[in-house]
Design a protein around this motif. Structure first.
Motif, PDB file in Angstrom:
ATOM      1  N   GLU A   7       1.473  -0.894  -0.358  1.00 52.27           N
ATOM      2  CA  GLU A   7       0.287  -0.258   0.148  1.00 52.27           C
ATOM      3  C   GLU A   7       0.536   1.025   0.142  1.00 52.27           C
ATOM      4  OE1 GLU A   7      -3.498   2.570   3.110  1.00 52.27           O
ATOM      5  OE2 GLU A   7      -2.648   0.203   3.507  1.00 52.27           O
ATOM      6  N   LEU A   8       1.966   0.943   0.389  1.00 53.46           N
ATOM      7  CA  LEU A   8       3.074   2.126   0.837  1.00 53.46           C
ATOM      8  C   LEU A   8       3.622   2.150  -0.197  1.00 53.46           C
ATOM      9  CD1 LEU A   8       4.095   4.845   2.393  1.00 53.46           C
ATOM     10  CD2 LEU A   8       5.569   3.457   3.606  1.00 53.46           C
ATOM     11  N   GLU A   9       4.163   1.570  -0.813  1.00 50.96           N
ATOM     12  CA  GLU A   9       4.687   1.000  -2.571  1.00 50.96           C
ATOM     13  C   GLU A   9       3.461   2.246  -3.853  1.00 50.96           C
ATOM     14  OE1 GLU A   9       6.585  -0.719  -5.536  1.00 50.96           O
ATOM     15  OE2 GLU A   9       7.214  -2.050  -3.750  1.00 50.96           O
ATOM     16  N   VAL A  23      10.112  -0.371  -0.836  1.00 50.62           N
ATOM     17  CA  VAL A  23       9.983  -0.046   0.336  1.00 50.62           C
ATOM     18  C   VAL A  23      10.143  -1.129   1.477  1.00 50.62           C
ATOM     19  CG1 VAL A  23       7.760   0.088   1.685  1.00 50.62           C
ATOM     20  CG2 VAL A  23       7.667   1.661  -0.650  1.00 50.62           C
ATOM     21  N   ALA A  24      10.519  -1.136   2.869  1.00 50.38           N
ATOM     22  CA  ALA A  24      10.761  -2.502   3.921  1.00 50.38           C
ATOM     23  C   ALA A  24       9.538  -1.327   4.395  1.00 50.38           C
ATOM     24  CB  ALA A  24      12.041  -2.765   4.138  1.00 50.38           C
ATOM     25  N   GLY A  25       9.676  -2.953   5.912  1.00 47.83           N
ATOM     26  CA  GLY A  25       8.819  -2.633   6.974  1.00 47.83           C
ATOM     27  C   GLY A  25       7.993  -3.855   7.086  1.00 47.83           C
ATOM     28  N   MET A  31       8.717   2.044   9.043  1.00 48.55           N
ATOM     29  CA  MET A  31       8.842   1.275   7.774  1.00 48.55           C
ATOM     30  C   MET A  31      10.271   2.328   7.105  1.00 48.55           C
ATOM     31  SD  MET A  31       5.043   0.597   5.809  1.00 48.55           S
ATOM     32  CE  MET A  31       5.534  -0.797   5.255  1.00 48.55           C
ATOM     33  N   SER A  32      11.223   2.257   6.218  1.00 45.95           N
ATOM     34  CA  SER A  32      11.536   2.368   5.349  1.00 45.95           C
ATOM     35  C   SER A  32      11.453   2.553   3.652  1.00 45.95           C
ATOM     36  CB  SER A  32      12.996   2.162   5.611  1.00 45.95           C
ATOM     37  OG  SER A  32      12.754   0.865   4.850  1.00 45.95           O
ATOM     38  N   ALA A  71      11.357   5.680   8.084  1.00 51.32           N
ATOM     39  CA  ALA A  71      13.263   5.940   7.970  1.00 51.32           C
ATOM     40  C   ALA A  71      13.281   6.210   6.041  1.00 51.32           C
ATOM     41  CB  ALA A  71      13.795   4.497   8.188  1.00 51.32           C
ATOM     42  N   LEU A  72      13.362   7.640   5.962  1.00 52.79           N
ATOM     43  CA  LEU A  72      12.905   8.354   4.293  1.00 52.79           C
ATOM     44  C   LEU A  72      14.697   8.415   3.422  1.00 52.79           C
ATOM     45  CD1 LEU A  72      11.639   8.389   1.847  1.00 52.79           C
ATOM     46  CD2 LEU A  72      10.817  11.272   3.304  1.00 52.79           C
TER      47      LEU A  72
END
Length: 78
Positions: A7-9, A23-25, A31-32, A71-72
């Motif tokens: 969803e974030l991606e 995207v990871a987490g 997440m990052s 974390a961006l």
């Protein structure tokens, strides 16, 4: 309420369709993300990150946000 990696991606891809995005987490709240996009060229890091946060449309807003920490990493392509 949590957010999934997919969803974030998808949110980031909608805002930055030509970007390289990773995207990871796995807990849905911490997440990052790495976003490499041409639109960041000539912008400082704060301006780049503000563009990403704007794309999240409130997903990180206070205690009601779905995402607690992100974390961006942002940059223009080399």
């Amino acid at each position: 309420m949590a957010i999934h990696v997919d969803e974030l991606e998808a949110i980031l891809r909608a805002a930055f369709p030509d970007a390289q995005i990773a995207v990871a987490g796995d807990d849905g709240v911490h997440m990052s993300a790495m976003v490499v996009d041409e639109s960041f060229r000539g912008k400082n890091r704060v301006q780049q990150q503000r563009a990403v946060y704007a794309a999240l449309k409130g997903k990180m807003d206070g205690s009601n946000g779905e995402l607690h920490a992100l974390a961006l990493t942002t940059k223009a392509p080399e």
